[in-house]
Scaffold this active site. Structure first.
Site, PDB file in Angstrom:
ATOM      1  N   HIS A  60       0.762  -1.353   0.088  1.00  0.00           N
ATOM      2  CA  HIS A  60      -0.178   0.078   0.092  1.00  0.00           C
ATOM      3  C   HIS A  60       0.699   1.211  -0.121  1.00  0.00           C
ATOM      4  CE1 HIS A  60      -3.771   1.859   1.064  1.00  0.00           C
ATOM      5  NE2 HIS A  60      -3.062   3.165   1.145  1.00  0.00           N
ATOM      6  N   HIS A  62       1.362   5.393  -2.039  1.00  0.00           N
ATOM      7  CA  HIS A  62       0.521   6.187  -3.041  1.00  0.00           C
ATOM      8  C   HIS A  62       1.737   6.775  -3.672  1.00  0.00           C
ATOM      9  CE1 HIS A  62      -3.493   6.502  -1.116  1.00  0.00           C
ATOM     10  NE2 HIS A  62      -2.811   5.941  -0.066  1.00  0.00           N
ATOM     11  N   HIS A 213      -9.891   2.019   0.722  1.00  0.00           N
ATOM     12  CA  HIS A 213      -9.545   2.823   1.890  1.00  0.00           C
ATOM     13  C   HIS A 213     -10.849   2.624   2.456  1.00  0.00           C
ATOM     14  CE1 HIS A 213      -6.014   4.263  -0.412  1.00  0.00           C
ATOM     15  NE2 HIS A 213      -5.608   4.732   0.855  1.00  0.00           N
ATOM     16  N   GLU A 216     -10.724   4.902   7.484  1.00  0.00           N
ATOM     17  CA  GLU A 216      -9.719   5.523   7.795  1.00  0.00           C
ATOM     18  C   GLU A 216      -9.934   6.807   8.674  1.00  0.00           C
ATOM     19  OE1 GLU A 216      -6.815   7.076   4.902  1.00  0.00           O
ATOM     20  OE2 GLU A 216      -5.319   6.886   6.387  1.00  0.00           O
ATOM     21  N   ASP A 312       2.215   3.314   3.002  1.00  0.00           N
ATOM     22  CA  ASP A 312       1.311   4.178   2.594  1.00  0.00           C
ATOM     23  C   ASP A 312       1.901   5.482   1.878  1.00  0.00           C
ATOM     24  OD1 ASP A 312      -1.397   5.144   2.412  1.00  0.00           O
ATOM     25  OD2 ASP A 312      -1.467   5.806   4.424  1.00  0.00           O
ATOM     26  N   TRP A 318       0.529  13.716   3.925  1.00  0.00           N
ATOM     27  CA  TRP A 318       0.196  12.988   4.899  1.00  0.00           C
ATOM     28  C   TRP A 318       1.210  12.550   5.781  1.00  0.00           C
ATOM     29  CZ3 TRP A 318      -1.691  12.403  -0.221  1.00  0.00           C
ATOM     30  CH2 TRP A 318      -3.065  12.628  -0.215  1.00  0.00           C
TER      31      TRP A 318
END
Ligand code: 17E
Ligand code: FE2
Length: 418
Positions: A60, A62, A213, A216, A312, A318
């Site tokens: 996972h 991005h 997702h 979350e 992630d 983030w």
């Protein structure tokens, strides 16, 4: 004549026992595993009893937002929602070159640290679909050394704006491997439920995997995981479905959580926890006690559900830190989830290797066995526990039968007079 011969390996086998063997590779595949293999090879590596493991799996990440931290501004609140707003600004000026360059740089950084299988989300709630197009091109460009799966991920919700539903379907037409979603960020609970149904419908229509997702948030009323479970049971697609994050599961009261766990056991859904990110994103509205904001990893594992750990983010709106090192992820995961027993520590290693491969539906080509593709890494460690404890260096990365990366040890000298 072999292409590659690895001498004196401590081989971490599929049954998780360790064998002291040599490994021979030819034509991209593992052709022999035995003590003292005779015969020669174009390249022989003396492994000197280091740990030989299947590669790390990044289940996972991005890649479209990787390496953008601070652009156009830093996340001050540290929340998921400010991250989404910053990314909404940044994604106004994406270009194919921009996304591809950052994605490839990140993938190289990952490969150096022994990652050879990656699932990346691509934000498809932006009308030009630049992020998706870029990652599909990258998937092709790196395929000789890295396996990349791309998720069509509607960051702003499938029903957050009128064109998003069309964009996600177009993404599947363009070749995304996986259908994504974000039900807890749809405008209403009803839209969230509808989005989960839609995701399953699209996955069936296009014959794709699912990675949502899901929940979350620290909101204990965010209950889309049950909708995912129900759809998995009704369609029998469970093994092809992943629920990512599910942090609200950590906030549900036990009466509900235990009932839900029973339903989940009837599915073969995969779970992904992202401990580095969610320990920092969640709990931001708490004073004290402050929640950890990570899903019930230990309990899911104890129930024999498949759980993997993901990174992630690497330097994005983030999470401003990170290098792509999956041992960092496992290390954080075992702390946050209190998986400190020896079997639990070993399980955390599996969560960044075998379990991730299962999530990606790659089990048939993963693992160091005769006949399988020769993907493996050499770690400066004795076993899984030692690898995590010391966040061991990856000395060799072998991808599809070829030596891809070699990293020399750093050397520390202890002064004679002490
Ligand atoms: N987008 C999202 O919805 N959640 C995340 N953790 C990241 C992006 C990194
Ligand atoms: Fe994510």
């Amino acid at each position: 004549m072999y292409d590659l011969l690895l001498r004196q390996c401590r081989l971490l086998q599929t049954d998780r026992t360790i064998a002291e063997v040599d490994v021979a590779i030819k034509g991209g595949a593992i052709v022999e595993i035995a003590p003292n293999i005779t015969g020669s090879a174009k390249l022989t590596l003396d492994i000197q009893g280091q740990l030989v493991s299947p590669p790390f799996v990044e289940s996972h990440i991005h890649l479209d937002s990787a390496l953008t931290a601070g652009e156009p501004r830093w996340n001050q609140s540290g929340t998921l929602f400010e991250g989404i707003e910053i990314w909404r600004e940044r994604k106004q000026n994406l270009s194919l070159e921009d996304v591809k360059a950052r994605a490839i740089e990140t993938l190289r950084q990952q490969a150096v640290q022994g990652v050879l299988f990656v699932r990346s989300h691509a934000d498809v709630s932006e009308t030009s679909l630049t992020a998706l197009q870029a990652l599909l091109e990258v998937r092709e460009e790196v395929k000789d050394w890295m396996t990349l799966q791309v998720v069509a991920f509607p960051q702003d919700g499938i029903y957050g704006s009128p064109q998003n539903d069309i964009l996600i379907e177009k993404s599947l037409d363009m070749g995304a491997d996986v259908v994504g979603g974000i039900p807890h960020y749809e405008l209403t609970r009803e839209d969230g439920v509808k989005s989960v149904h839609r995701i399953f419908e699209l996955a069936q229509k296009y014959d794709r995997l699912i990675d949502i997702h899901c929940d979350e948030t620290d909101d204990h009323q965010s209950r889309f995981l049950e909708v995912v479970a129900a759809n998995a049971i009704h369609t029998d697609l469970g093994a092809r479905v992943t629920a990512s994050h599910t942090t609200a599961f950590g906030s549900y009261d036990n009466a509900y959580a235990i009932k839900l766990l029973g339903f989940l056991r009837r599915t073969q859904i995969n779970f992904i926890a992202n401990p580095l990110i969610n320990i920092t994103l969640q709990g931001r509205t708490d004073s004290y006690p402050k929640r950890r904001g990570v899903t019930r990893v230990k309990e899911l594992w104890q129930q024999n559900m498949n759980v993997s750990f993901g990174h992630d983010c690497i330097q994005d709106p983030w999470y401003s830190l990170g290098t792509g090192n999956m041992l960092d992820v496992a290390f954080m995961g075992l702390h946050v989830c209190q998986m400190t027993g020896i079997a639990e520590i070993d399980a955390c290693y599996d969560m960044v290797t075998w379990n991730g491969a299962k999530t990606l539906n790659l089990t048939d080509r993963y693992g160091i066995e005769v006949g399988k593709p020769a993907n493996l890494i050499v770690l400066n460690a004795r076993d899984r526990y030692d690898a995590i404890r010391r966040r061991a260096t990856v000395h060799y990365v072998i991808s599809q039968g070829k030596l891809l990366v070699r990293t020399e040890s750093s050397r520390t000298m202890w002064h004679n007079d002490y």
